[in-house]
Design a protein around this motif. Structure first.
Motif, PDB file in Angstrom:
ATOM      1  N   TYR A 166       3.022  -8.371  14.268  1.00 37.05           N
ATOM      2  CA  TYR A 166       1.620  -8.713  14.028  1.00 37.05           C
ATOM      3  C   TYR A 166       0.822  -7.714  13.189  1.00 37.05           C
ATOM      4  N   LYS A 167       1.480  -6.727  12.586  1.00 34.03           N
ATOM      5  CA  LYS A 167       0.721  -5.704  11.874  1.00 34.03           C
ATOM      6  C   LYS A 167      -0.092  -6.257  10.704  1.00 34.03           C
ATOM      7  N   LYS A 168       0.276  -7.428  10.185  1.00 30.37           N
ATOM      8  CA  LYS A 168      -0.485  -8.048   9.100  1.00 30.37           C
ATOM      9  C   LYS A 168      -1.496  -9.078   9.602  1.00 30.37           C
ATOM     10  N   ALA A 169      -1.547  -9.288  10.898  1.00 31.64           N
ATOM     11  CA  ALA A 169      -2.495 -10.252  11.464  1.00 31.64           C
ATOM     12  C   ALA A 169      -3.923  -9.704  11.338  1.00 31.64           C
ATOM     13  N   PRO A 170      -4.926 -10.561  11.152  1.00 31.19           N
ATOM     14  CA  PRO A 170      -6.284 -10.091  10.881  1.00 31.19           C
ATOM     15  C   PRO A 170      -6.939  -9.293  12.000  1.00 31.19           C
ATOM     16  N   TYR A 171      -6.524  -9.499  13.253  1.00 27.72           N
ATOM     17  CA  TYR A 171      -7.172  -8.787  14.358  1.00 27.72           C
ATOM     18  C   TYR A 171      -6.216  -7.847  15.081  1.00 27.72           C
ATOM     19  N   PHE A 172      -5.198  -7.395  14.358  1.00 26.16           N
ATOM     20  CA  PHE A 172      -4.230  -6.461  14.927  1.00 26.16           C
ATOM     21  C   PHE A 172      -4.908  -5.191  15.439  1.00 26.16           C
ATOM     22  N   ALA A 173      -5.822  -4.629  14.666  1.00 25.95           N
ATOM     23  CA  ALA A 173      -6.458  -3.355  15.027  1.00 25.95           C
ATOM     24  C   ALA A 173      -7.236  -3.455  16.327  1.00 25.95           C
ATOM     25  N   GLU A 174      -7.819  -4.626  16.586  1.00 22.07           N
ATOM     26  CA  GLU A 174      -8.591  -4.805  17.814  1.00 22.07           C
ATOM     27  C   GLU A 174      -7.693  -5.104  19.024  1.00 22.07           C
ATOM     28  N   VAL A 175      -6.617  -5.837  18.787  1.00 18.24           N
ATOM     29  CA  VAL A 175      -5.801  -6.340  19.895  1.00 18.24           C
ATOM     30  C   VAL A 175      -4.668  -5.393  20.288  1.00 18.24           C
ATOM     31  N   TYR A 176      -4.098  -4.701  19.320  1.00 17.65           N
ATOM     32  CA  TYR A 176      -2.959  -3.831  19.633  1.00 17.65           C
ATOM     33  C   TYR A 176      -3.271  -2.793  20.712  1.00 17.65           C
ATOM     34  N   PRO A 177      -4.444  -2.149  20.701  1.00 18.97           N
ATOM     35  CA  PRO A 177      -4.750  -1.203  21.788  1.00 18.97           C
ATOM     36  C   PRO A 177      -4.761  -1.862  23.174  1.00 18.97           C
ATOM     37  N   LEU A 178      -5.110  -3.151  23.245  1.00 20.58           N
ATOM     38  CA  LEU A 178      -5.065  -3.861  24.523  1.00 20.58           C
ATOM     39  C   LEU A 178      -3.620  -3.989  25.000  1.00 20.58           C
ATOM     40  N   ILE A 179      -2.716  -4.288  24.065  1.00 17.50           N
ATOM     41  CA  ILE A 179      -1.305  -4.424  24.407  1.00 17.50           C
ATOM     42  C   ILE A 179      -0.757  -3.078  24.890  1.00 17.50           C
ATOM     43  N   GLN A 180      -1.150  -2.011  24.219  1.00 21.85           N
ATOM     44  CA  GLN A 180      -0.719  -0.681  24.651  1.00 21.85           C
ATOM     45  C   GLN A 180      -1.185  -0.393  26.072  1.00 21.85           C
ATOM     46  N   LYS A 181      -2.430  -0.734  26.362  1.00 22.11           N
ATOM     47  CA  LYS A 181      -2.978  -0.489  27.695  1.00 22.11           C
ATOM     48  C   LYS A 181      -2.214  -1.284  28.746  1.00 22.11           C
ATOM     49  N   MET A 182      -1.885  -2.531  28.443  1.00 17.81           N
ATOM     50  CA  MET A 182      -1.162  -3.368  29.402  1.00 17.81           C
ATOM     51  C   MET A 182       0.255  -2.861  29.629  1.00 17.81           C
ATOM     52  N   LEU A 183       0.971  -2.587  28.550  1.00 17.46           N
ATOM     53  CA  LEU A 183       2.371  -2.208  28.682  1.00 17.46           C
ATOM     54  C   LEU A 183       2.541  -0.814  29.273  1.00 17.46           C
ATOM     55  N   LYS A 184       1.518   0.022  29.147  1.00 14.20           N
ATOM     56  CA  LYS A 184       1.587   1.381  29.685  1.00 14.20           C
ATOM     57  C   LYS A 184       0.840   1.532  31.009  1.00 14.20           C
ATOM     58  N   CYS A 185       0.572   0.414  31.686  1.00 16.61           N
ATOM     59  CA  CYS A 185      -0.229   0.460  32.923  1.00 16.61           C
ATOM     60  C   CYS A 185       0.520   1.109  34.077  1.00 16.61           C
ATOM     61  N   ASN A 186       1.852   1.211  33.973  1.00 12.57           N
ATOM     62  CA  ASN A 186       2.690   1.887  34.961  1.00 12.57           C
ATOM     63  C   ASN A 186       2.647   1.238  36.343  1.00 12.57           C
ATOM     64  N   LYS A 187       2.390  -0.066  36.401  1.00  6.45           N
ATOM     65  CA  LYS A 187       2.444  -0.786  37.667  1.00  6.45           C
ATOM     66  C   LYS A 187       3.906  -1.053  38.009  1.00  6.45           C
ATOM     67  N   ALA A 188       4.288  -0.728  39.244  1.00  4.21           N
ATOM     68  CA  ALA A 188       5.682  -0.873  39.646  1.00  4.21           C
ATOM     69  C   ALA A 188       6.019  -2.275  40.110  1.00  4.21           C
ATOM     70  N   ASN A 189       5.006  -3.085  40.376  1.00  4.95           N
ATOM     71  CA  ASN A 189       5.166  -4.422  40.939  1.00  4.95           C
ATOM     72  C   ASN A 189       4.824  -5.467  39.890  1.00  4.95           C
ATOM     73  N   LEU A 190       5.655  -6.505  39.749  1.00  7.68           N
ATOM     74  CA  LEU A 190       5.465  -7.501  38.705  1.00  7.68           C
ATOM     75  C   LEU A 190       4.136  -8.233  38.838  1.00  7.68           C
ATOM     76  N   ALA A 191       3.741  -8.568  40.056  1.00  7.77           N
ATOM     77  CA  ALA A 191       2.472  -9.262  40.268  1.00  7.77           C
ATOM     78  C   ALA A 191       1.297  -8.376  39.873  1.00  7.77           C
TER      79      ALA A 191
END
Length: 238
Positions: free
Chosen positions: A90-115
């Motif tokens: 998605y690096k060429k997508a128009p809203y990559f700069a706004e959305v990518y930090p959200l993805i980083q926050k989600m994937l790095k949340c360090n929750k051990a439980n899937l739910a």
């Protein structure tokens, strides 16, 4: 009081968020069995003109376990691999700069439980899109866990004081209008309208993850999409 109940899907498609946005209380159904090859740990993103799966690495996944009993593999190398997939896609997508930090926050949340992991992603995306619905975790409710299917959903609705219960259209065959009406609850099904948008000039791929929607549309456009649905109901017993 409008109530919706769904399993905690991973960054699901726009219809899931429409349902969440349409109700007053949304129950994260975390104390039901995990479904393999479903949408709880994976979804589809855009890739080279066709959908590709994007997954949460899991630990001890089994259909004999509840969703909140499944672990998440938070190995940093796997997290970075997933982030590179998102960036390269998605690096060429128009809203990559706004959305990518959200993805980083989600994937790095360090929750051990899937739910809990998916609940965290809900909070991040709801904050970005301005969804104000109250999120309720099913396992936190004092209910009869021996109940199954419709009976369990009805009890949750009664516990929360529901006057209306909304479900995705795909579950229409699972519930009885008359059973809900006997409890003083109006049953409605949400059907998403046809929604399209530009995906870097390739043929449109529908029903991809909300990640795809946010990468190609600003918040105002996504908010308009959240309202593009039809509610189906009946006064006749099923």
């Amino acid at each position: 009081m409008k109530v919706g109940i769904m399993q905690p899907y991973f960054v699901p498609y726009i219809g899931y968020w429409q349902l969440m946005d349409a109700v007053d209380k949304y129950v994260i159904y975390d104390d039901v069995n995990f479904i393999k090859q479903g949408w709880i740990n994976r979804n589809r993103i855009w890739g080279d003109g066709q959908p590709r799966y994007f997954n949460i690495p899991m630990l001890g996944a089994s259909s004999n376990k509840l969703i909140n009993e499944i672990g998440v593999n938070n190995d940093g190398r796997l997290i970075e691999k997933n982030l590179r997939i998102i960036e390269n896609t998605y690096k060429k997508a128009p809203y990559f700069a706004e959305v990518y930090p959200l993805i980083q926050k989600m994937l790095k949340c360090n929750k051990a439980n899937l739910a809990e992991y998916n609940e965290m992603s809900f909070s991040v995306i709801c904050g970005y899109l301005g969804i104000k619905t109250e999120l309720v975790v099913s396992s936190s409710l004092k209910k009869d866990c021996e109940l199954k299917g419709q009976d369990k959903v009805l009890e949750i609705c009664e516990l929360l004081g529901a006057t209306e219960y909304y479900n995705a259209i795909g579950g229409e065959c699972l519930y009885s209008y008359s059973a809900f009406r006997q409890k003083g609850i109006e049953l409605k099904f949400l059907k998403t309208d046809e929604i399209t948008y530009s995906q870097l000039g390739s043929e449109f791929q529908k029903d991809l993850s909300i990640i795809d929607v946010m990468m190609f549309n600003n918040v105002e456009e996504v908010r308009r999409m959240l309202g593009r649905y039809t509610l189906l109901s009946t006064t006749q017993a099923s």
